[in-house]
Design an enzyme around this catalytic site. Sequence first.
Site, mmCIF file in Angstrom:
data_model
loop_
_atom_site.group_PDB
_atom_site.id
_atom_site.type_symbol
_atom_site.label_atom_id
_atom_site.label_comp_id
_atom_site.label_asym_id
_atom_site.label_seq_id
_atom_site.Cartn_x
_atom_site.Cartn_y
_atom_site.Cartn_z
ATOM 1 N N TYR A 32 51.183 17.385 16.433
ATOM 2 C CA TYR A 32 50.096 18.325 16.114
ATOM 3 C C TYR A 32 50.558 19.601 15.433
ATOM 4 O O TYR A 32 49.725 20.417 15.034
ATOM 5 C CB TYR A 32 49.328 18.669 17.405
ATOM 6 C CG TYR A 32 48.711 17.453 18.062
ATOM 7 C CD1 TYR A 32 47.746 16.697 17.395
ATOM 8 C CD2 TYR A 32 49.109 17.039 19.340
ATOM 9 C CE1 TYR A 32 47.186 15.573 17.976
ATOM 10 C CE2 TYR A 32 48.556 15.910 19.935
ATOM 11 C CZ TYR A 32 47.599 15.185 19.247
ATOM 12 O OH TYR A 32 47.046 14.067 19.819
ATOM 13 N N ASN A 83 36.602 19.361 15.938
ATOM 14 C CA ASN A 83 37.719 18.497 16.310
ATOM 15 C C ASN A 83 37.439 18.109 17.762
ATOM 16 O O ASN A 83 37.698 18.885 18.680
ATOM 17 C CB ASN A 83 39.067 19.209 16.201
ATOM 18 C CG ASN A 83 40.221 18.264 16.547
ATOM 19 O OD1 ASN A 83 39.991 17.193 17.118
ATOM 20 N ND2 ASN A 83 41.432 18.652 16.220
ATOM 21 N N ASP A 96 25.473 11.916 20.173
ATOM 22 C CA ASP A 96 24.025 12.161 20.237
ATOM 23 C C ASP A 96 23.697 13.593 19.832
ATOM 24 O O ASP A 96 22.732 13.844 19.096
ATOM 25 C CB ASP A 96 23.497 11.898 21.653
ATOM 26 C CG ASP A 96 23.413 10.407 21.985
ATOM 27 O OD1 ASP A 96 23.476 9.572 21.059
ATOM 28 O OD2 ASP A 96 23.286 10.079 23.187
ATOM 29 N N HIS A 109 40.559 16.136 12.360
ATOM 30 C CA HIS A 109 41.676 15.787 13.245
ATOM 31 C C HIS A 109 42.963 16.259 12.580
ATOM 32 O O HIS A 109 43.154 16.030 11.374
ATOM 33 C CB HIS A 109 41.763 14.266 13.475
ATOM 34 C CG HIS A 109 40.579 13.717 14.199
ATOM 35 N ND1 HIS A 109 40.444 13.810 15.566
ATOM 36 C CD2 HIS A 109 39.478 13.098 13.742
ATOM 37 C CE1 HIS A 109 39.303 13.251 15.920
ATOM 38 N NE2 HIS A 109 38.693 12.812 14.837
ATOM 39 N N LEU A 110 43.825 16.870 13.365
ATOM 40 C CA LEU A 110 45.116 17.304 12.827
ATOM 41 C C LEU A 110 45.942 16.106 12.382
ATOM 42 O O LEU A 110 46.582 16.115 11.332
ATOM 43 C CB LEU A 110 45.865 18.090 13.902
ATOM 44 C CG LEU A 110 45.185 19.403 14.315
ATOM 45 C CD1 LEU A 110 45.417 19.679 15.782
ATOM 46 C CD2 LEU A 110 45.670 20.544 13.460
ATOM 47 N N SER A 111 45.951 15.074 13.212
ATOM 48 C CA SER A 111 46.725 13.862 12.917
ATOM 49 C C SER A 111 45.824 12.821 12.260
ATOM 50 O O SER A 111 44.593 12.921 12.324
ATOM 51 C CB SER A 111 47.318 13.299 14.215
ATOM 52 O OG SER A 111 46.275 12.914 15.108
ATOM 53 N N ARG A 120 42.916 5.129 19.526
ATOM 54 C CA ARG A 120 42.457 6.319 18.797
ATOM 55 C C ARG A 120 41.742 5.953 17.491
ATOM 56 O O ARG A 120 41.253 6.825 16.779
ATOM 57 C CB ARG A 120 43.640 7.234 18.451
ATOM 58 C CG ARG A 120 44.323 7.834 19.646
ATOM 59 C CD ARG A 120 45.409 8.816 19.212
ATOM 60 N NE ARG A 120 46.352 9.019 20.282
ATOM 61 C CZ ARG A 120 46.199 9.902 21.276
ATOM 62 N NH1 ARG A 120 45.126 10.669 21.311
ATOM 63 N NH2 ARG A 120 47.097 10.019 22.227
HETATM 64 C C1 DQA Z 1 43.238 14.854 17.679
HETATM 65 C C2 DQA Z 1 43.520 13.349 17.771
HETATM 66 C C3 DQA Z 1 43.029 12.789 19.099
HETATM 67 O O1 DQA Z 1 43.325 11.407 19.181
HETATM 68 C C4 DQA Z 1 43.703 13.485 20.258
HETATM 69 O O2 DQA Z 1 43.156 13.029 21.485
HETATM 70 C C5 DQA Z 1 43.663 14.959 20.169
HETATM 71 C C6 DQA Z 1 43.831 15.604 18.861
HETATM 72 C C7 DQA Z 1 43.848 15.462 16.398
HETATM 73 O O3 DQA Z 1 43.466 16.584 16.062
HETATM 74 O O4 DQA Z 1 44.711 14.844 15.758
HETATM 75 O O5 DQA Z 1 43.590 15.659 21.179
HETATM 76 O O6 DQA Z 1 41.844 15.067 17.625
#
Ligand code: DQA
Length: 161
Positions: A32, A83, A96, A109-111, A120
């Site tokens: 992250y 996020n 919803d 999402h960061l990743s 995921r």
């Molecule tokens: C996340 C990716 C999710 O899978 C993970 O649970 C996170 C961070 C991301 O920003 O990459 O907490 O949302």
Amino acid sequence: MAKKTKQSKTLPIYILNGPNLNLLGHREPEVYGYTTLAEIEAMCAAQAKRHGLSIVFRQSNREGEIVDHLQEARTSACAVMINPAGYGHTSIAILDSIQALKVPVIEVHLSNIHRRESYRHNSYVSKGATGIVMGLGAQGYLRAVDAIAEILAPSSKNRSK
Ligand code: DQA
């Protein structure tokens, strides 16, 4: 269609962050990054200002509180960035709440969740999002601010939510 009223541009972008993102900079930095959530907030505020926009920035570890913030955004936000962190993979309640919004919603999402564990790969939030930014680390938040500014710009064509 994403609603673009004169008033909507004066409302802030709601930037909502889900569970464990308060630990950014310390939690699995190899995944992250080293930028803290406070630093991301400052970067987003500056980026929004460049576009003549403002932000409300929140983080919560509680699903129901995120639902409350999304409901608040129905009348108080020009757009939402979220996020959802781990809740993105599990929460129909958050989906919803997003589907009840009439403003643009960008999921961040960061990743890149598709390059990670198979649990995921699904994001319920994606089903309600206008667009998605992932895999760009903290910079992704700034690109999402840019996207919202573009969507809200008077010259931009209306886009479907
Ligand atoms: C996340 C990716 C999710 O899978 C993970 O649970 C996170 C961070 C991301 O920003 O990459 O907490 O949302």
